[in-house]
Design a protein around this motif. Structure first.
Motif, PDB file in Angstrom:
ATOM      1  N   GLY A 150       0.828  -1.200   0.000  1.00  0.00           N
ATOM      2  CA  GLY A 150       0.000   0.000   0.000  1.00  0.00           C
ATOM      3  C   GLY A 150       0.858   1.244   0.000  1.00  0.00           C
ATOM      4  O   GLY A 150       1.997   1.233  -0.480  1.00  0.00           O
ATOM      5  N   ASP A 151       0.352   2.314   0.565  1.00  0.00           N
ATOM      6  CA  ASP A 151       1.092   3.576   0.539  1.00  0.00           C
ATOM      7  C   ASP A 151       1.989   3.784   1.754  1.00  0.00           C
ATOM      8  O   ASP A 151       2.549   4.867   1.934  1.00  0.00           O
ATOM      9  N   GLN A 152       2.149   2.748   2.589  1.00  0.00           N
ATOM     10  CA  GLN A 152       3.243   2.803   3.554  1.00  0.00           C
ATOM     11  C   GLN A 152       4.561   2.824   2.787  1.00  0.00           C
ATOM     12  O   GLN A 152       5.564   3.324   3.272  1.00  0.00           O
ATOM     13  N   MET A 153       4.529   2.266   1.558  1.00  0.00           N
ATOM     14  CA  MET A 153       5.647   2.384   0.624  1.00  0.00           C
ATOM     15  C   MET A 153       5.050   2.689  -0.749  1.00  0.00           C
ATOM     16  O   MET A 153       5.069   1.869  -1.662  1.00  0.00           O
ATOM     17  N   ALA A 154       4.522   3.891  -0.872  1.00  0.00           N
ATOM     18  CA  ALA A 154       3.868   4.276  -2.119  1.00  0.00           C
ATOM     19  C   ALA A 154       4.854   4.265  -3.286  1.00  0.00           C
ATOM     20  O   ALA A 154       4.575   3.740  -4.371  1.00  0.00           O
ATOM     21  N   TRP A 155       5.979   4.885  -3.062  1.00  0.00           N
ATOM     22  CA  TRP A 155       7.132   4.851  -3.953  1.00  0.00           C
ATOM     23  C   TRP A 155       8.359   4.633  -3.077  1.00  0.00           C
ATOM     24  O   TRP A 155       8.288   4.815  -1.865  1.00  0.00           O
ATOM     25  N   ASN A 156       9.464   4.265  -3.661  1.00  0.00           N
ATOM     26  CA  ASN A 156      10.703   4.125  -2.898  1.00  0.00           C
ATOM     27  C   ASN A 156      11.360   5.500  -2.817  1.00  0.00           C
ATOM     28  O   ASN A 156      12.345   5.797  -3.494  1.00  0.00           O
ATOM     29  N   MET A 157      10.784   6.338  -1.947  1.00  0.00           N
ATOM     30  CA  MET A 157      11.178   7.747  -1.891  1.00  0.00           C
ATOM     31  C   MET A 157      10.921   8.269  -0.478  1.00  0.00           C
ATOM     32  O   MET A 157      10.627   7.506   0.433  1.00  0.00           O
ATOM     33  N   ALA A 158      11.030   9.579  -0.314  1.00  0.00           N
ATOM     34  CA  ALA A 158      10.691  10.201   0.964  1.00  0.00           C
ATOM     35  C   ALA A 158       9.234   9.884   1.315  1.00  0.00           C
ATOM     36  O   ALA A 158       8.408   9.672   0.427  1.00  0.00           O
ATOM     37  N   PRO A 159       8.893   9.805   2.595  1.00  0.00           N
ATOM     38  CA  PRO A 159       7.553   9.353   2.999  1.00  0.00           C
ATOM     39  C   PRO A 159       6.432  10.249   2.504  1.00  0.00           C
ATOM     40  O   PRO A 159       6.581  11.463   2.388  1.00  0.00           O
ATOM     41  N   LEU A 160       5.306   9.609   2.211  1.00  0.00           N
ATOM     42  CA  LEU A 160       4.090  10.282   1.755  1.00  0.00           C
ATOM     43  C   LEU A 160       3.075  10.178   2.888  1.00  0.00           C
ATOM     44  O   LEU A 160       2.611   9.083   3.217  1.00  0.00           O
ATOM     45  N   ILE A 161       2.748  11.300   3.499  1.00  0.00           N
ATOM     46  CA  ILE A 161       1.954  11.294   4.738  1.00  0.00           C
ATOM     47  C   ILE A 161       0.707  12.158   4.580  1.00  0.00           C
ATOM     48  O   ILE A 161       0.773  13.260   4.033  1.00  0.00           O
ATOM     49  N   PRO A 208      20.922   7.295  -1.647  1.00  0.00           N
ATOM     50  CA  PRO A 208      20.731   7.955  -2.940  1.00  0.00           C
ATOM     51  C   PRO A 208      19.432   7.583  -3.649  1.00  0.00           C
ATOM     52  O   PRO A 208      18.853   8.406  -4.357  1.00  0.00           O
ATOM     53  N   THR A 209      18.961   6.362  -3.452  1.00  0.00           N
ATOM     54  CA  THR A 209      17.734   5.933  -4.134  1.00  0.00           C
ATOM     55  C   THR A 209      16.520   6.696  -3.632  1.00  0.00           C
ATOM     56  O   THR A 209      15.706   7.197  -4.412  1.00  0.00           O
ATOM     57  N   GLN A 210      16.372   6.779  -2.301  1.00  0.00           N
ATOM     58  CA  GLN A 210      15.188   7.396  -1.710  1.00  0.00           C
ATOM     59  C   GLN A 210      15.201   8.917  -1.778  1.00  0.00           C
ATOM     60  O   GLN A 210      14.189   9.555  -1.482  1.00  0.00           O
ATOM     61  N   THR A 211      16.334   9.522  -2.136  1.00  0.00           N
ATOM     62  CA  THR A 211      16.436  10.988  -2.114  1.00  0.00           C
ATOM     63  C   THR A 211      16.657  11.565  -3.516  1.00  0.00           C
ATOM     64  O   THR A 211      17.110  12.698  -3.638  1.00  0.00           O
ATOM     65  N   LYS A 212      16.344  10.797  -4.536  1.00  0.00           N
ATOM     66  CA  LYS A 212      16.458  11.316  -5.891  1.00  0.00           C
ATOM     67  C   LYS A 212      15.538  12.524  -6.091  1.00  0.00           C
ATOM     68  O   LYS A 212      14.432  12.561  -5.555  1.00  0.00           O
ATOM     69  N   ASP A 213      16.002  13.483  -6.862  1.00  0.00           N
ATOM     70  CA  ASP A 213      15.218  14.672  -7.140  1.00  0.00           C
ATOM     71  C   ASP A 213      14.631  14.540  -8.546  1.00  0.00           C
ATOM     72  O   ASP A 213      15.099  15.154  -9.505  1.00  0.00           O
ATOM     73  N   GLU A 214      13.627  13.683  -8.655  1.00  0.00           N
ATOM     74  CA  GLU A 214      12.999  13.456  -9.956  1.00  0.00           C
ATOM     75  C   GLU A 214      11.562  12.998  -9.765  1.00  0.00           C
ATOM     76  O   GLU A 214      11.184  12.510  -8.688  1.00  0.00           O
ATOM     77  N   LEU A 215      10.766  13.178 -10.788  1.00  0.00           N
ATOM     78  CA  LEU A 215       9.377  12.750 -10.755  1.00  0.00           C
ATOM     79  C   LEU A 215       9.311  11.273 -11.094  1.00  0.00           C
ATOM     80  O   LEU A 215       9.759  10.847 -12.158  1.00  0.00           O
ATOM     81  N   LEU A 216       8.779  10.468 -10.172  1.00  0.00           N
ATOM     82  CA  LEU A 216       8.734   9.024 -10.360  1.00  0.00           C
ATOM     83  C   LEU A 216       7.481   8.613 -11.144  1.00  0.00           C
ATOM     84  O   LEU A 216       6.480   9.345 -11.155  1.00  0.00           O
TER      85      LEU A 216
END
Length: 266
Positions: A169-180, A256-264
C-alpha cells in the motif's frame, strides 16, 4: 510550474507470481489473486478518468474487470482496500454488492465519518481487523497486518504467504521520501516504528508491491525502512541546530535511491 504529467491510465494486467497478478495505473497497483472459486482485488483505483484521446469518461472498475477477464472468468468475490484514500477504493462501488469488502477497522471509522461515501455500495467494509487477520488457506491464503500509523491511520499490509509476496500500500507508495496524510491520521513520526514492526513481524516475503510504482524486493523494503528511521533521527537531532539542506545532503549520500530529485512514474 504546471501540473506535470497526467496519471497514467489503467494498464495491462501482468503476472507477478503463480496466481497473483498486478494492474498498474490510475493510482495504485491493483493486485489480483485468482483463487479457486473467485477473484480477490487489492485496491480499486480512482473511480474514473477522462480519456485524453476520445474525451470520454472511463470507469476504472470496468477497466480493471476487463483486464481480469483476460486471465480468468471467475467472479470478483472480495475487495481488500489497503487504506481509505479514494485512489485506492474509488471503484469499489462498480462491483456487485455481493462482493465482500475487507479493511482495517480504522478505515471503517473513516468511511462512517462521511455519510455521502458511506452510502455508496461497497465503501463500508463487511469485515475488518485490528492487528492481524487471515483469510482463506493454502495457495489462496491472505494475511492482513496492521502495525500502526504512517501514510494514514488505517494502512494494511496485505501478504500472500504461498507466493512470498506483500502489497505494501502507501506505507511504501514509492521508494522515496515518505508520503503522509495527517488529515487521515498519518504520521511521519510513527511511520518508522510501523515499518520496523512490519520488517520484524512479517515472515517469508521476497517481493513487495509498492503502492504506486514498481515491484521491489524484501531487501529493498528493509532499506526503505532504514531510510525512514534515518530521516526521522536526522530531523530530530538536527532541529534547531542544522539547516534542512545540510541534513538532506547528508541523507542523500547515505540513501541515494530514496532521495532522488525526480518525478517518479505514476
Amino acid at each position: 510550474r504546471g501540473r506535470g504529467p497526467a496519471i497514467p491510465p489503467t494498464g495491462a494486467i501482468r503476472n507477478l507470481r503463480g496466481n497473483l497478478y498486478i494492474i498498474p495505473g490510475q493510482g495504485p497497483n491493483t493486485a489480483v489473486l485468482v483463487m479457486k472459486t473467485g477473484v480477490v482485488l487489492v485496491d480499486t483505483k480512482l473511480a474514473s478518468y477522462r480519456d485524453p484521446e476520445t474525451g470520454t469518461t472511463v470507469s476504472n472498475g470496468e477497466a480493471i474487470l476487463k483486464q481480469v477477464r483476460t486471465v480468468t472468468d471467475l467472479p470478483v468475490t472480495m475487495i481488500i482496500n489497503t487504506h481509505s484514500h479514494p485512489d485506492h477504493n474509488g471503484s469499489n462501488n462498480y462491483f456487485p454488492p455481493t462482493v465482500e469488502v475487507v479493511t482495517h477497522e480504522n478505515l471503517r471509522k473513516a468511511v462512517l465519518a462521511n455519510e455521502k461515501i458511506a452510502a455508496l455500495p461497497n465503501m463500508l467494509p463487511d469485515k475488518t481487523f485490528t492487528d492481524k487477520m487471515t483469510l482463506g488457506s493454502g495457495a489462496d491464503r491472505i494475511d492482513l497486518y496492521y502495525f500502526g500509523p504512517g501514510h494514514t491511520n488505517n494502512d494494511a499490509f496485505v501478504v500472500f504467504p504461498a507466493l512470498r509476496t506483500m502489497h505494501g500500500g502507501d506505507q511504501m507508495a514509492w521508494n522515496m521520501a515518505p508520503l503522509i496524510d495527517p488529515n487521515a491520521g498519518g504520521s511521519v513520526i510513527a511511520l518508522a516504528d510501523s515499518l520496523e514492526k512490519a520488517v520484524k513481524g512479517i515472515p517469508n516475503v521476497d517481493l513487495v508491491i509498492e503502492g504506486h510504482d514498481e515491484v521491489n524486493t524484501w531487501a529493498g523494503f528493509v532499506e526503505y525502512t532504514r531510510f525512514n528511521r534515518a530521516l526521522l533521527d536526522a530531523a530530530r537531532t538536527g532541529m534547531g541546530k542544522r539547516t534542512a539542506e545540510d541534513i538532506a545532503n547528508e541523507l542523500r549520500q547515505k540513501f541515494p535511491t530514496q532521495t532522488k530529485d525526480e518525478l517518479l512514474p505514476g
